[in-house]
Write an enzyme that holds these catalytic residues in place. Structure first.
Site: not given
Length: 324
Positions: A15, A29, A76-77, A133, A220
């Protein structure tokens, strides 16, 4: 610096996360400053296998640090999960004169980096995921931007929720980790925070909390729901049926993965990218860069992959106390 390292590659995998471009820029660089050439690999491991490889120089990464997403693209692969795909990837690296690769991504990306290392290609990973994570590091690229994006969106939902005296369930990303939900829940003053690590699926407790707060005069009720729990729309229907209070679900989704990165994400990603380039140019391999106990450091990838991470109990308890 090892004389054997003449060219390194850089790719982004999994992601996308705001700040990845800052890391790419720093890798390019810093490596060039070390006298090492850099090649960009487009679309992650999929691009490696299809040889989507380009030369990068300092100008190539100019005016990119403020951009979200990844200029190299990602995909994705499934082929790279196989031994045949991994061997093919290593051979393609050798064909293009790539002595080592910097992999920017999450733990799944590190497994690919580990495979390349075992097949003779030096690899260094950089933690790029909004989910926070990865156990070996206290910071992952994109998390800061994601929580700020979500926080601002939740503030806006709160305004309209108060106007209509509604209950609002707001679902945030994070896969199976509750860090985004926890941070936003505290920062937005949510009445309930649901995270996979702690949630017991007792909706009656939430319903009782909503009714109690309404009797106290609250207009609320904000519930932050982590992606790992999900089912926000059906949850909203059940809560409305049980309480008689209009309840709406809002799923923030991929907006959290986009946008211009915050200063923190730009800075940390830049230091991590430079660090990765340095240790790769030194000839090190099978490492992952991390930020631990206030310092930038690196770990063995295999050790990093078996580390575990959980929501700090004190932070969770404080979040519950502040929501009352």
């Amino acid at each position: 610096m090892s004389a054997e390292i003449k060219t390194i590659g850089v790719l982004t995998s999994g992601g996308d996360a705001p700040g990845m471009n800052a890391a790419i820029r720093a890798v390019v660089r810093k490596a060039i400053s070390n006298g090492v050439a850099v090649k960009g690999i487009k679309r992650g491991y999929q691009g490696l296998l299809s040889e989507e490889i380009i030369d990068l120089d300092k100008k190539s990464v100019s005016d990119t640090i403020q951009k979200g997403g990844t200029i190299l693209g990602t995909a994705r692969c499934m082929e790279f999960v196989t031994e045949e795909g991994q061997l093919k990837g290593a051979e393609i690296c050798r064909k293009h004169g790539i002595d080592g690769i910097v992999v920017i991504g999450g733990d799944g990306s590190y497994r690919g980096a580990l495979a390349l290392s075992r097949n003779g290609i030096n690899t260094v990973g950089i933690p790029g995921t909004i989910d926070l994570d990865i156990a070996c590091t206290d910071y992952t690229i994109g998390f800061d931007t994601a929580i700020n994006t979500a926080m601002q969106a939740i503030d806006k939902v709160r305004d309209t929720s108060s106007s209509h005296e509604r209950c609002s369930i707001i679902e945030v990303m994070g896969r199976n980790a509750g860090y985004i939900a926890l941070w936003c829940g505290v920062a937005n003053g949510a009445e309930d925070i649901l995270i996979p690590e702690k949630y017991d699926y007792d909706e009656q407790t939430i319903i009782n909390n909503i009714i109690r707060n309404r009797k106290r005069g609250k207009k609320h009720h904000i519930i932050i729901n982590a992606e790992g729990i999900g089912h926000s729309t059906s949850m909203a229907r059940r809560i409305e049926a049980a309480t008689g209070i209009e309840t709406r679900a809002t799923i923030l989704g991929y907006m959290q993965r986009g946008g211009s990165p915050t200063c923190k994400d730009r800075f940390y990603a830049s230091i991590m990218g430079a660090y990765a380039a340095d240790i790769l140019c030194e000839g090190k391999s099978n490492r992952v860069v991390g930020f631990k106990n206030g310092a930038f450091t690196d770990f063995d990838i295999e050790e990093a992959l078996v580390m575990t991470k959980d929501i700090p109990e004190y932070e969770f308890q404080v979040s519950r106390q502040l929501s009352q």
